[in-house]
Design an enzyme around this catalytic site. Structure first.
Site, PDB file in Angstrom:
ATOM      1  CE  LYS A   1      -3.557   0.126   2.800  1.00 57.91           C
ATOM      2  NZ  LYS A   1      -4.214   0.076   4.139  1.00 57.91           N
TER       3      LYS A   1
HETATM    4  C1  E4P Z   1      -7.330   0.583   4.793  1.00 57.28           C
HETATM    5  O1  E4P Z   1      -6.663  -0.328   5.232  1.00 57.28           O
HETATM    6  C2  E4P Z   1      -7.386   1.902   5.452  1.00 57.28           C
HETATM    7  O2  E4P Z   1      -6.136   2.191   5.974  1.00 57.28           O
HETATM    8  C3  E4P Z   1      -8.426   1.893   6.542  1.00 57.28           C
HETATM    9  O3  E4P Z   1      -9.641   1.335   6.061  1.00 57.28           O
HETATM   10  C4  E4P Z   1      -8.670   3.255   7.146  1.00 57.28           C
HETATM   11  O4  E4P Z   1      -9.737   3.127   8.044  1.00 57.28           O
HETATM   12  P1  E4P Z   1     -10.099   4.241   9.136  1.00 57.28           P
HETATM   13  O5  E4P Z   1     -10.473   5.486   8.418  1.00 57.28           O
HETATM   14  O6  E4P Z   1     -11.257   3.634   9.887  1.00 57.28           O
HETATM   15  O7  E4P Z   1      -8.886   4.416   9.989  1.00 57.28           O
END
Ligand code: E4P
Length: 226
Positions: A86
């Site tokens: 990512k």
């Molecule tokens: C994906 O892995 C993103 O980092 C994650 O869904 C972010 O979620 P949040 O906004 O609940 O922290």
């Protein structure tokens, strides 16, 4: 829509893979810190639970493209082929995505808040785009609508770049995107559990059971053949 588990809680991941039709795991740096373990310690544990053939998404932290590419190389080496790196969609991130897409692929463009970021990441060669639905809502925009627009853009990439919608606060946001036909969504295990929380369902099942018990005088299950 493929359902991915957004967590580094190994007990919850085990439970999700035992009970639910889930297809992978995503993490981010904040999620990893919540595990209370060292990053690669918990990531290898997750890889052990889900096996080598299941998608695992792991985020880089580097601030420039060279550092990100180096991190991506180490992440792939440590966690195997089916690991998606990512990379936040910033200027340095786009440069890194272009390099990594050429070298080994399996790239997820993350921290996406706009259609413009999504477009650039797809054009740079990302395999997945992760728009942050709920965080967009928190900016007083509509995260589901932004994600639908991104989906329309990804339609032009003939399946090469797919959606991995992320950051959900409720079931409604997830199901709206399922209705729209997005390819995948990564969701916290507690929200996945809430997909089945419904008092009417529990009441209906209890009534079926009670009807059988009052008719036959015992707790029935359909293995009673006499
Ligand atoms: C994906 O892995 C993103 O980092 C994650 O869904 C972010 O979620 P949040 O906004 O609940 O922290």
């Amino acid at each position: 829509m493929r359902l991915i588990v957004d967590s580094a809680d190994t007990e919850k991941i085990r439970k999700m893979f035992e009970y639910y039709p889930v297809s992978g795991v995503t993490t981010n740096p904040t999620i990893l810190t919540k595990s209370g373990k060292k990053p690669y310690e918990v990531l290898r544990e997750i890889r052990g639970i889900i096996g080598p053939e299941t998608d695992l998404h792991v985020q880089t932290l580097g601030e420039d493209a060279d550092e990100i590419v180096h991190e991506a190389t180490v992440i792939k080496r440590m966690l195997g082929e089916k690991t998606f790196v990512k990379i936040p969609v910033t200027r340095e991130g786009i440069k890194a995505i272009r390099i990594c897409a050429q070298r080994f692929g399996h790239i997820t463009g993350t921290a996406v808040y706009s259609t413009a970021q999504a477009y650039l990441a797809a054009e740079a060669g990302a395999d997945y785009i992760a728009p942050y639905v709920n965080r967009i809502d928190d900016l007083s925009q509509n995260g589901v609508e932004v994600t639908k627009k991104i989906q329309n853009i990804l339609g032009q990439y003939a399946g090469k770049t797919r959606m991995l919608a992320a950051s959900f606060r409720n079931v409604h946001q997830v199901i709206e995107l399922a209705e729209y036909g997005v390819y995948s969504a990564t969701v916290d295990p507690d929200i996945i559990e809430r997909m089945l929380t419904n008092d009417s369902v529990d009441a209906a099942i209890a009534k079926f059971s009670a009807d059988m018990t009052s008719a036959y005088g015992e707790q029935m299950v359909m293995t009673h053949t006499d």
